[in-house]
Every structure is written in structure tokens, then in C-alpha cells.
Design an enzyme around this catalytic site. Structure first.
Site, PDB file in Angstrom:
ATOM      1  N   ARG A  33       0.649  -1.521   0.063  1.00  0.00           N
ATOM      2  CA  ARG A  33       0.086   0.254   0.318  1.00  0.00           C
ATOM      3  C   ARG A  33       1.072   0.809  -0.046  1.00  0.00           C
ATOM      4  O   ARG A  33       1.737   1.440   0.788  1.00  0.00           O
ATOM      5  CB  ARG A  33      -1.180   0.069   1.346  1.00  0.00           C
ATOM      6  CG  ARG A  33      -2.035  -1.317   1.444  1.00  0.00           C
ATOM      7  CD  ARG A  33      -3.054  -0.855   0.203  1.00  0.00           C
ATOM      8  NE  ARG A  33      -3.716   0.390   0.209  1.00  0.00           N
ATOM      9  CZ  ARG A  33      -4.848   0.423   1.130  1.00  0.00           C
ATOM     10  NH1 ARG A  33      -5.661  -0.554   1.224  1.00  0.00           N
ATOM     11  NH2 ARG A  33      -5.249   1.982   0.969  1.00  0.00           N
ATOM     12  N   GLU A  62      -2.583   6.671  -4.468  1.00  0.00           N
ATOM     13  CA  GLU A  62      -3.986   6.109  -4.354  1.00  0.00           C
ATOM     14  C   GLU A  62      -4.553   5.353  -3.569  1.00  0.00           C
ATOM     15  O   GLU A  62      -6.111   4.931  -3.445  1.00  0.00           O
ATOM     16  CB  GLU A  62      -3.466   4.810  -5.289  1.00  0.00           C
ATOM     17  CG  GLU A  62      -3.092   4.971  -6.663  1.00  0.00           C
ATOM     18  CD  GLU A  62      -2.189   3.550  -6.240  1.00  0.00           C
ATOM     19  OE1 GLU A  62      -2.036   3.767  -7.693  1.00  0.00           O
ATOM     20  OE2 GLU A  62      -1.633   3.064  -5.926  1.00  0.00           O
ATOM     21  N   HIS A  88       0.539  -0.718 -11.252  1.00  0.00           N
ATOM     22  CA  HIS A  88      -0.182  -2.571 -10.951  1.00  0.00           C
ATOM     23  C   HIS A  88      -1.428  -3.059 -11.354  1.00  0.00           C
ATOM     24  O   HIS A  88      -3.046  -2.849 -10.791  1.00  0.00           O
ATOM     25  CB  HIS A  88       0.028  -2.311  -9.307  1.00  0.00           C
ATOM     26  CG  HIS A  88      -1.058  -1.689  -9.111  1.00  0.00           C
ATOM     27  ND1 HIS A  88      -0.585  -0.166  -8.525  1.00  0.00           N
ATOM     28  CD2 HIS A  88      -2.740  -1.237  -8.812  1.00  0.00           C
ATOM     29  CE1 HIS A  88      -1.614   0.803  -7.945  1.00  0.00           C
ATOM     30  NE2 HIS A  88      -3.041   0.132  -7.914  1.00  0.00           N
TER      31      HIS A  88
END
Length: 126
Positions: A33, A62, A88
Site C-alpha cells: 500500500r 491512491e 499495478h
């Protein structure tokens, strides 16, 4: 490598103090993350020559649920010659997406048959 979930105890975990503990020339890879890593601290460590490099496919911007999340990736981090950033999208391949759909369908069938789904992440009360 940082591959942690974003929880209150992991936000900013890889900060200036933690990076200072890394051996000189260490590489940091964040695939978990974005907000687990303090991107400004990483930029500082790169600028000071303490890190050998930084790679990520996740970014603090994000993490929509984080109040005050940055609007973008720090420019000096984006421009640094010892960084590598990728989207990703590892699952964005037809065969992978098809298998994901099939696994989900199999698990729905398992639940409807009164079985525990094969890839359940929570415990069923016993």
C-alpha cells in the site's frame, strides 16, 4: 520490500527514522500500500545517497480513504534516477482475469452448497 496492509499502525511505517536503520545502499520496493511508505522520506534518503534505489507500483495518492492524502507522487521522487515505478496491473491479463472469475464462481458454488469457500480470508464462527 514493503508489502503490508494499510492499517493505523502501518501508515507511514517506513519513515525517515526507519529508513535511517537501513544499511547504506539498501533498496526499497513497495508493492503493498502506498501510504505505508513516507514518500518524502524516501526522496530525502535517495537525495542523501542513503538508499540505493526505490521501486513501487503503489502510491500514497491512491489511498482514497486516507485523509490528507497527497495529490500526486513527489516530483523529486518521480524524477530521481534511482527510482522505478510501474502500474499495478499484473492481473490485467486475459488468462489471469479468466481464472479469477472461475475461482470466484467456484467459491459461490461452495457457499451455496453449504461449504466453506476454498479461499476465505475470514474465520467462520464455530
Amino acid at each position: 520490500m514493503a508489502a503490508l496492509p494499510l492499517e493505523p499502525g502501518t501508515r507511514g511505517l517506513l519513515d525517515a527514522a526507519t529508513l535511517a536503520l537501513a544499511p547504506p545502499g539498501a533498496f526499497v520496493v513497495n508493492v503493498g500500500r502506498g501510504s505505508v511508505v513516507d514518500e518524502e522520506a524516501v526522496a530525502d534518503a535517495l537525495d542523501e545517497g542513503r538508499l540505493g534505489g526505490y521501486a513501487a507500483d503503489v502510491f500514497a495518492m491512491e489511498d482514497w480513504a486516507v485523509p490528507g492524502r497527497p495529490a500526486g507522487i513527489p516530483g523529486r521522487l518521480l524524477r530521481h534516477p534511482r527510482t522505478l515505478f510501474t502500474p499495478h496491473l499484473g492481473s490485467a491479463v486475459d488468462d489471469v482475469r479468466r481464472e479469477m472469475s472461475l475461482q470466484a464462481a467456484r467459491q459461490v458454488r461452495q457457499v451455496l452448497a453449504g461449504q466453506r469457500p476454498e479461499h476465505a480470508v475470514n474465520e467462520v464462527p464455530g
